[in-house]
Design an enzyme around this catalytic site. Structure first.
Site, PDB file in Angstrom:
ATOM      1  N   ASN A  10      13.534  -0.721  -7.064  1.00 23.55           N
ATOM      2  CA  ASN A  10      12.492  -1.662  -7.480  1.00 23.55           C
ATOM      3  C   ASN A  10      11.374  -0.795  -8.052  1.00 23.55           C
ATOM      4  OD1 ASN A  10      10.406  -3.469  -7.650  1.00 23.55           O
ATOM      5  ND2 ASN A  10      10.572  -4.207  -5.544  1.00 23.55           N
ATOM      6  N   LYS A  17      10.475   1.484  -4.990  1.00 20.76           N
ATOM      7  CA  LYS A  17      11.066   1.177  -3.681  1.00 20.76           C
ATOM      8  C   LYS A  17      12.560   1.348  -3.799  1.00 20.76           C
ATOM      9  CE  LYS A  17       7.525  -2.102  -2.288  1.00 20.76           C
ATOM     10  NZ  LYS A  17       7.107  -3.492  -2.311  1.00 20.76           N
ATOM     11  N   ARG A  84      15.734  -4.297  -9.538  1.00 15.10           N
ATOM     12  CA  ARG A  84      14.880  -5.469  -9.656  1.00 15.10           C
ATOM     13  C   ARG A  84      14.257  -5.448 -11.041  1.00 15.10           C
ATOM     14  NH1 ARG A  84      10.028  -7.307  -5.664  1.00 15.10           N
ATOM     15  NH2 ARG A  84       9.677  -9.321  -6.617  1.00 15.10           N
ATOM     16  N   HIS A 172       9.057 -14.278  -8.183  1.00 17.77           N
ATOM     17  CA  HIS A 172       9.469 -14.159  -6.765  1.00 17.77           C
ATOM     18  C   HIS A 172      10.856 -14.747  -6.533  1.00 17.77           C
ATOM     19  CE1 HIS A 172       5.002 -13.842  -5.552  1.00 17.77           C
ATOM     20  NE2 HIS A 172       5.562 -12.654  -5.434  1.00 17.77           N
ATOM     21  N   HIS A 199       5.956 -18.143  -0.337  1.00 20.17           N
ATOM     22  CA  HIS A 199       6.070 -16.680  -0.277  1.00 20.17           C
ATOM     23  C   HIS A 199       4.651 -16.116  -0.337  1.00 20.17           C
ATOM     24  CE1 HIS A 199       7.828 -12.650  -1.297  1.00 20.17           C
ATOM     25  NE2 HIS A 199       6.582 -12.512  -1.699  1.00 20.17           N
ATOM     26  N   ASN A 202       1.547  -9.681  -0.794  1.00 25.08           N
ATOM     27  CA  ASN A 202       0.480  -9.221  -1.688  1.00 25.08           C
ATOM     28  C   ASN A 202       0.456 -10.086  -2.941  1.00 25.08           C
ATOM     29  OD1 ASN A 202      -1.014  -7.092  -0.512  1.00 25.08           O
ATOM     30  ND2 ASN A 202       0.827  -5.827  -0.632  1.00 25.08           N
ATOM     31  N   GLY A 203       1.645 -10.382  -3.461  1.00 24.14           N
ATOM     32  CA  GLY A 203       1.783 -11.449  -4.447  1.00 24.14           C
ATOM     33  C   GLY A 203       2.046 -12.735  -3.688  1.00 24.14           C
ATOM     34  N   ASP A 273      -6.355  -6.880   1.515  1.00 19.33           N
ATOM     35  CA  ASP A 273      -5.410  -6.988   2.619  1.00 19.33           C
ATOM     36  C   ASP A 273      -5.833  -8.091   3.597  1.00 19.33           C
ATOM     37  OD1 ASP A 273      -3.201  -4.942   3.956  1.00 19.33           O
ATOM     38  OD2 ASP A 273      -4.342  -6.110   5.418  1.00 19.33           O
ATOM     39  N   ARG A 275      -4.888  -8.834   6.594  1.00 18.48           N
ATOM     40  CA  ARG A 275      -5.171  -8.405   7.972  1.00 18.48           C
ATOM     41  C   ARG A 275      -6.602  -7.891   8.112  1.00 18.48           C
ATOM     42  NH1 ARG A 275      -0.067  -4.833   9.418  1.00 18.48           N
ATOM     43  NH2 ARG A 275      -0.313  -4.704   7.172  1.00 18.48           N
ATOM     44  N   ILE A 319       2.140 -12.233   4.885  1.00 17.99           N
ATOM     45  CA  ILE A 319       1.178 -13.171   5.483  1.00 17.99           C
ATOM     46  C   ILE A 319       1.922 -14.368   6.080  1.00 17.99           C
ATOM     47  CG2 ILE A 319      -0.759 -14.717   4.985  1.00 17.99           C
ATOM     48  CD1 ILE A 319      -1.519 -12.727   2.672  1.00 17.99           C
ATOM     49  N   GLY A 320       2.875 -14.909   5.325  1.00 18.33           N
ATOM     50  CA  GLY A 320       3.628 -16.078   5.790  1.00 18.33           C
ATOM     51  C   GLY A 320       4.385 -15.809   7.078  1.00 18.33           C
TER      52      GLY A 320
HETATM   53  P1  ADP Z   1       4.351  -7.172  -0.743  1.00 19.35           P
HETATM   54  O1  ADP Z   1       4.114  -8.438  -1.499  1.00 19.35           O
HETATM   55  O2  ADP Z   1       3.679  -5.965  -1.339  1.00 19.35           O
HETATM   56  O3  ADP Z   1       5.801  -6.933  -0.339  1.00 19.35           O
HETATM   57  P2  ADP Z   1       3.939  -8.017   1.998  1.00 19.35           P
HETATM   58  O4  ADP Z   1       4.926  -9.131   1.874  1.00 19.35           O
HETATM   59  O5  ADP Z   1       4.248  -6.920   2.951  1.00 19.35           O
HETATM   60  O6  ADP Z   1       3.546  -7.367   0.619  1.00 19.35           O
HETATM   61  O7  ADP Z   1       2.538  -8.690   2.427  1.00 19.35           O
HETATM   62  C1  ADP Z   1       1.378  -7.937   2.552  1.00 19.35           C
HETATM   63  C2  ADP Z   1       0.278  -8.836   3.110  1.00 19.35           C
HETATM   64  O8  ADP Z   1       0.687  -9.314   4.394  1.00 19.35           O
HETATM   65  C3  ADP Z   1      -1.040  -8.104   3.293  1.00 19.35           C
HETATM   66  O9  ADP Z   1      -2.115  -8.922   2.867  1.00 19.35           O
HETATM   67  C4  ADP Z   1      -1.085  -7.929   4.806  1.00 19.35           C
HETATM   68  O10 ADP Z   1      -2.396  -7.857   5.305  1.00 19.35           O
HETATM   69  C5  ADP Z   1      -0.421  -9.209   5.248  1.00 19.35           C
HETATM   70  N1  ADP Z   1      -0.022  -9.133   6.652  1.00 19.35           N
HETATM   71  C6  ADP Z   1       0.902  -8.353   7.219  1.00 19.35           C
HETATM   72  N2  ADP Z   1       0.911  -8.527   8.554  1.00 19.35           N
HETATM   73  C7  ADP Z   1      -0.054  -9.443   8.839  1.00 19.35           C
HETATM   74  C8  ADP Z   1      -0.555 -10.054  10.020  1.00 19.35           C
HETATM   75  N3  ADP Z   1      -0.080  -9.743  11.223  1.00 19.35           N
HETATM   76  N4  ADP Z   1      -1.541 -10.964   9.895  1.00 19.35           N
HETATM   77  C9  ADP Z   1      -2.054 -11.278   8.703  1.00 19.35           C
HETATM   78  N5  ADP Z   1      -1.635 -10.738   7.544  1.00 19.35           N
HETATM   79  C10 ADP Z   1      -0.653  -9.834   7.611  1.00 19.35           C
END
Ligand code: ADP
Length: 380
Positions: A10, A17, A84, A172, A199, A202-203, A273, A275, A319-320
């Site tokens: 990717n 990745k 990808r 996605h 989904h 980050n995106g 982010d 978190r 996040i989901g």
């Molecule tokens: P990408 O789209 O780069 O693959 P991810 O699917 O890993 O990214 O999502 C990253 C997001 O998920 C970041 O905003 C991160 O803060 C959030 N995230 C990860 N764990 C948690 C958590 N426990 N609570 C809230 N947000 C989280």
């Protein structure tokens, strides 16, 4: 286990990745990692370990990945490489063997995804150079959405623009294909119904799925539309862009603003982010989350209307999958759609988190695995 291994790649603008799988029909993962910050400060990350690596460009990055994989190959060869690719255009609706014709097609699509497609192609070229005898397969983020009805595929612009490719492609798709596959194998009753998948990584985007097929998406022509994201704006009134142009901003400046400086980062002035924002007591952080939640609720409503009702909602992405708070706030007062969270199950990030009529699921997504499966199928 069948002979030979599969490498998934990717390749983004500043990262690659990768995953290493065996080539069984349901490929088993042997290794997963990434090179971050391609260039003078490149880092190779595998699991919890991170080290400096000499990777000024994609070709050098791939050769560093090969060195890192060497101990894991145990004499086996890479027989298939799955890539990808962000844009497959209007016609490519499934993974495709990479040929010189396909590369020409993907190059022609690069103006539609200038921030991603050239890097995906650089990864493909590097992999063909490194593995000239391997089968190379392209998997497209747009493919899952290609069955969209015309009304979900167009903008209300003069007709010629649609014919020239100005369409709502949706993205996605590898994540949605993975979730649709999980529903089909593990939740067959739900898979046949009307499902919204959110989904949220980050995106972020939402997809309306009916009987396993995408019928709507919050992302459109580019990966900017719909939900606000880590650094991307999400939906904007096009008049805002006209205003920026009238103010003298050029296309590059607007691109940087919308892709890299907006979204959660732009609103909070603090971080992209989630978190970090959830842990912060700064007002702009909580306002950025307020906007995110507002848009999530709005997009759930829009996708439910596209489907004409709802049989299940699935949360996925960082996040989901991991944030009980965002899920809870996103679904507050949504009982009118049959969406009612069980607070305890939600707090535990359980697989099923509903207490109302409509199933609400938390499912991990795995875009690399979809690529590995497609590559294994091509090898078979
Ligand atoms: P990408 O789209 O780069 O693959 P991810 O699917 O890993 O990214 O999502 C990253 C997001 O998920 C970041 O905003 C991160 O803060 C959030 N995230 C990860 N764990 C948690 C958590 N426990 N609570 C809230 N947000 C989280």
């Amino acid at each position: 286990m069948s002979d030979g291994l599969i490498l998934t790649l990717n390749a983004g603008s500043s990262s690659i990745k990768f995953g290493l799988y065996d080539s069984a029909p349901e490929p088993e993962e042997r290794l997963r990692g990434q090179i971050d910050r391609l260039g003078p400060e490149a880092r190779l990350v595998i699991g919890d370990t991170s080290s400096d690596v000499d990777a000024p460009d994609h070709a050098a990055g791939l050769s560093a990945i090969l060195d890192a994989m060497e101990p894991h190959l145990k004499g086996a060869t890479i027989r298939g490489v799955g890539h990808r690719v962000v844009h497959g255009g209007a016609d490519l609706d499934a993974p495709h063997l990479i040929t010189s014709d396909l590369i020409a097609t993907l190059e022609a699509l690069a103006p539609l995804a200038p921030l991603h497609q050239p890097h995906n192609l650089a990864g493909i070229r590097a992999a063909i150079g490194a593995f000239p005898d391997a089968v190379q397969v392209a998997c497209f983020d747009t493919a899952f959405h290609r069955g969209h009805p015309w009304v979900n595929d167009t903008f209300a612009l003069p007709r010629r623009f649609y014919d020239e490719g100005v369409r709502r492609y949706g993205f996605h798709g590898l994540s949605y294909a993975f979730i649709a596959g999980t529903l089909a194998s593990d939740h067959a009753d739900i898979a046949q119904g009307r499902v919204i998948v959110a989904h949220l990584g980050n995106g972020a985007s939402l997809c309306a799925i009916r009987e396993g097929r995408s019928v709507g998406s919050t992302m459109g022509f580019s990966a900017l539309d719909g939900m606000p994201m880590g650094t991307r704006s999400g939906q904007l009134d096009p008049g805002v862009i006209l205003h920026f142009l009238a103010q003298g901003m050029d296309a590059d400046e607007i691109t940087t603003l919308l892709y890299r400086e907006s979204g959660l980062l732009g609103l909070s002035g603090l971080s992209h982010d989630m978190r970090t924002l959830l842990a912060s007591d700064v007002k702009s952080a909580s306002e950025a989350i307020d906007y995110y939640v507002f848009r999530l609720r709005r997009e759930i409503g829009a996708m439910a209307a596209v489907l004409g009702g709802l049989d299940a909602l699935v949360f996925t992405g960082g996040i989901g999958e991991n944030s009980p708070e965002i899920r809870a706030r996103g679904l507050e007062g949504m009982a009118f759609l049959g969406l009612d969270l069980d607070p305890k199950a939600n707090a535990q990030n359980a697989l099923r988190i509903e207490q109302g009529a409509v199933p609400i699921l938390v499912l991990p997504t795995d875009e690399e695995r979809i690529i590995a499966r497609a590559t294994a199928a091509a090898l078979a």
